[in-house]
Design an enzyme around this catalytic site. Structure first.
Site, PDB file in Angstrom:
ATOM      1  N   MET A  36       8.118  -5.930   8.445  1.00  0.00           N
ATOM      2  CA  MET A  36       8.289  -4.636   7.760  1.00  0.00           C
ATOM      3  C   MET A  36       8.061  -4.838   6.265  1.00  0.00           C
ATOM      4  O   MET A  36       8.556  -5.798   5.696  1.00  0.00           O
ATOM      5  CB  MET A  36       9.719  -4.144   7.985  1.00  0.00           C
ATOM      6  N   ASP A  38       7.003  -1.813   2.893  1.00  0.00           N
ATOM      7  CA  ASP A  38       7.494  -0.629   2.178  1.00  0.00           C
ATOM      8  C   ASP A  38       8.162   0.451   3.036  1.00  0.00           C
ATOM      9  O   ASP A  38       7.689   0.759   4.131  1.00  0.00           O
ATOM     10  CB  ASP A  38       6.325   0.100   1.501  1.00  0.00           C
ATOM     11  N   PHE A  97      -1.707   2.488   5.536  1.00  0.00           N
ATOM     12  CA  PHE A  97      -0.896   2.005   4.423  1.00  0.00           C
ATOM     13  C   PHE A  97       0.182   3.031   4.037  1.00  0.00           C
ATOM     14  O   PHE A  97       0.302   4.100   4.629  1.00  0.00           O
ATOM     15  CB  PHE A  97      -1.797   1.681   3.232  1.00  0.00           C
ATOM     16  N   ARG A 166      -4.082   4.388  -3.432  1.00  0.00           N
ATOM     17  CA  ARG A 166      -3.175   4.368  -2.280  1.00  0.00           C
ATOM     18  C   ARG A 166      -1.755   4.859  -2.569  1.00  0.00           C
ATOM     19  O   ARG A 166      -1.350   5.012  -3.699  1.00  0.00           O
ATOM     20  CB  ARG A 166      -3.112   2.966  -1.683  1.00  0.00           C
ATOM     21  N   ASP A 167      -1.025   5.013  -1.467  1.00  0.00           N
ATOM     22  CA  ASP A 167       0.414   5.299  -1.442  1.00  0.00           C
ATOM     23  C   ASP A 167       0.744   6.727  -1.905  1.00  0.00           C
ATOM     24  O   ASP A 167       1.499   6.922  -2.872  1.00  0.00           O
ATOM     25  CB  ASP A 167       1.200   4.261  -2.267  1.00  0.00           C
ATOM     26  N   GLU A 222       1.399   0.649  -7.565  1.00  0.00           N
ATOM     27  CA  GLU A 222       1.579   0.980  -6.151  1.00  0.00           C
ATOM     28  C   GLU A 222       2.798   1.886  -5.997  1.00  0.00           C
ATOM     29  O   GLU A 222       3.684   1.928  -6.853  1.00  0.00           O
ATOM     30  CB  GLU A 222       1.785  -0.314  -5.349  1.00  0.00           C
ATOM     31  N   TRP A 305       6.344  -9.512  -2.551  1.00  0.00           N
ATOM     32  CA  TRP A 305       5.142 -10.256  -2.160  1.00  0.00           C
ATOM     33  C   TRP A 305       5.122 -11.653  -2.745  1.00  0.00           C
ATOM     34  O   TRP A 305       4.540 -12.569  -2.174  1.00  0.00           O
ATOM     35  CB  TRP A 305       3.879  -9.494  -2.608  1.00  0.00           C
TER      36      TRP A 305
HETATM   37  C1  FRU Z   1       3.065  -2.235  -1.501  1.00  0.00           C
HETATM   38  C2  FRU Z   1       1.775  -2.162  -0.704  1.00  0.00           C
HETATM   39  C3  FRU Z   1       1.169  -0.784  -0.826  1.00  0.00           C
HETATM   40  C4  FRU Z   1       0.370  -0.670   0.427  1.00  0.00           C
HETATM   41  C5  FRU Z   1       1.202  -1.425   1.417  1.00  0.00           C
HETATM   42  C6  FRU Z   1       0.416  -2.150   2.477  1.00  0.00           C
HETATM   43  O1  FRU Z   1       3.951  -3.188  -1.060  1.00  0.00           O
HETATM   44  O2  FRU Z   1       0.888  -3.157  -1.161  1.00  0.00           O
HETATM   45  O3  FRU Z   1       0.446  -0.555  -1.995  1.00  0.00           O
HETATM   46  O4  FRU Z   1       0.169   0.646   0.819  1.00  0.00           O
HETATM   47  O5  FRU Z   1       1.979  -2.344   0.682  1.00  0.00           O
HETATM   48  O6  FRU Z   1       1.232  -2.623   3.481  1.00  0.00           O
END
Ligand code: FRU
Length: 494
Positions: A36, A38, A97, A166-167, A222, A305
């Site tokens: 798991m 985000d 994502f 993204r996001d 992000e 990360w």
């Molecule tokens: C942030 C991220 C997002 C992306 C997702 C991919 O942790 O890198 O930007 O959508 O994780 O799993």
């Protein structure tokens, strides 16, 4: 339902139950099985709070992203639901994502996410295209929207990167229209947030850029979020590759809160204050919700990360969510406190007042790995001291410490001996502000994590620890003398 989603659902149903409750934290969410990252789609739908998450059920590694799903009434008990999305369309075969959720005018649940497509460039490099997509459902089953993707690189302002787009975070305004903000990267190697608008939640168009990092706060932003809070407007972002700035922003993946004001008509966000959200080691990609009783609640990924090398090898889940936090603004700064619902589960109160700490001290009844403990630390008769330290999750082999040096007002969290010998960051230091010489620390532990809230939420700091649960001793020591008050509860979920 696609074969890929059916397979994921069958896998989690078959193997999820093999993970016993004791192998997991009690009130911090973990994936049904596997990986798991985000939090996604934190929303209120048909009388319940739903949360989705970045999910790869088949391994405790990141893989092609699915969306896992849970719901909750109290933000601490999470009812597991079947996975809702798999990367099964040409526009998202590289992964579904992160994203968010809202409710459509006809009452259906709307998910917005990033579809990732991978391709090879002419010179043999792997490249991604990221687009914004929708899925619509009833709280259990969701169908991807037939007009996906709804936003592509062509909808980005000049100079932004379609490979880093993204996001999406969506919400509904009081007038019924919808907004979406999305993170991106600019040409000058900076992070940025762009805002879009929709009448119906389905058809989207660009409003314009909202803010960007000016190459200062990270190279890509992000998981943005944007909301009013106590008379201010808050922009949350999770920057990638930050340059460190003092003890406020550490290098790498961080979390940033920008407070300011927002003129909706002109789409003008004016910054007033910028600060880190979490000052610990493991915290990333937070997302918020407004609850029915008006609270702004934030949940984040209690991992990062940059420290994945520290994850346990033999676990069948990896990744936990931090405890949801109640947000507020005081004196122009963000405050974060653990969601108040946790107080219902406190038991076995132990309290001490005015304990003189000058060497190592254990206090009867002060132990545990599932606790909510508040410490008040103050000098004796105004005399200074060199440092105060609380040692947590301790036995002969393991310990995690919090050390406070009043001379420099710095709190240091150290989990060098907390189960991982990986060559990575194990300590973090940050500034705190004692009030009249008193430092107040609220410490939450839930088997595999320690979360610290300093001075009623002025700073929050989270770390993950993976030691045996028998390492549960707590001790206090000081060089010089301090007076200590302790109020400690066990958390009981049975
Ligand atoms: C942030 C991220 C997002 C992306 C997702 C991919 O942790 O890198 O930007 O959508 O994780 O799993």
């Amino acid at each position: 339902m696609s074969d890929k989603l059916e397979k994921a659902r069958a896998f989690e149903t078959r193997y999820g139950p093999f993970i016993s409750e004791e192998e997991r934290p009690a009130f911090h969410l973990t994936p049904t099985i596997g990986w798991m990252n985000d939090p996604n789609g934190f929303s209120y739908y048909q009388g319940e709070y739903h949360l989705f998450y970045q999910y790869y059920p088949y391994a405790t590694e990141w893989g092609p992203m699915h969306w896992g799903h849970v719901k909750t009434k109290d933000f601490l008990h999470w009812e597991r639901l079947p996975a809702v999305m798999a990367p099964d369309k040409p526009y998202d075969e590289g992964g579904c994502f992160s994203g968010s959720a809202a409710v459509l005018p006809d009452g259906r649940h709307l998910l917005a996410y990033t579809g990732v497509q991978e391709h090879l460039t002419a010179d043999g490099r792997k490249k991604q295209t990221q687009t914004q997509c929708l899925a619509i459902g009833d709280g259990v089953n969701y169908e991807k929207w037939h007009l996906n993707p709804v936003l592509t690189g062509a909808d980005l302002p000049e100079g932004s990167s379609p490979a880093d787009f993204r996001d999406p975070k969506i919400w509904q305004e009081a007038d019924g229209t919808y907004r979406m903000i999305v993170g991106t990267r600019t040409k000058d190697k900076g992070g940025a947030v762009v805002i879009y608008r929709s009448e119906d939640g389905l058809d989207w168009s660009l409003v314009g850029p909202l803010d960007h990092s000016y190459s200062q706060y990270g190279e890509m932003w992000e998981c943005p979020d944007f909301f009013p809070l106590d008379g201010k407007q808050a922009l949350l972002v999770s920057p990638v590759e930050m340059c460190p700035i003092g003890l406020e922003f550490h290098a790498g993946h961080g979390t940033v809160c920008i407070l300011g004001s927002y003129d909706k008509e002109k789409n003008q966000f004016v910054r007033e204050h910028i600060q880190a959200i979490d000052y610990g080691i493991e915290f990333y990609a937070p997302q918020t919700i407004q609850t029915q009783d008006g609270r702004r609640i934030m949940i984040g990924w209690l991992a990062n990360w940059n420290t994945l090398a520290g994850k346990p090898r033999d676990c069948r889940w990896y990744g936990q969510m931090a405890i949801p936090r109640e947000l507020s603004v005081k004196n122009g700064r963000l405050l974060q406190n653990p969601i108040r619902e946790i107080e219902q589960y406190r038991c076995n109160k132990v309290s001490y007042q005015d304990v003189l700490i000058c060497g190592e001290t254990n206090l009867h009844g002060v132990t545990g790995r599932m606790i909510d403990m508040t410490l008040n630390i103050r000098p004796v008769d105004g005399n200074t001291y060199e440092f105060f330290r609380v040692s947590l999750a301790k036995d002969g082999e393991y310990v995690t410490t919090l050390r406070y040096k009043p001379g420099v007002s710095v709190l240091k969290i150290d989990r060098t001996r907390s189960g991982s010998n990986a060559d990575m960051v194990h300590t973090r230091s940050f500034m705190v502000r004692p009030r009249n010489g008193v430092l107040k620390l609220r410490i939450l532990m839930d088997r595999f994590s320690i979360e610290v809230f300093a001075n009623d939420g002025e700073q929050a700091a989270s770390v993950a620890i993976f030691t045996r649960q028998e390492a549960n001793a707590i001790s206090f020591d000081a060089v010089g003398s301090v007076l200590l008050d302790v109020e400690k509860y066990d958390i009981n979920f049975t």
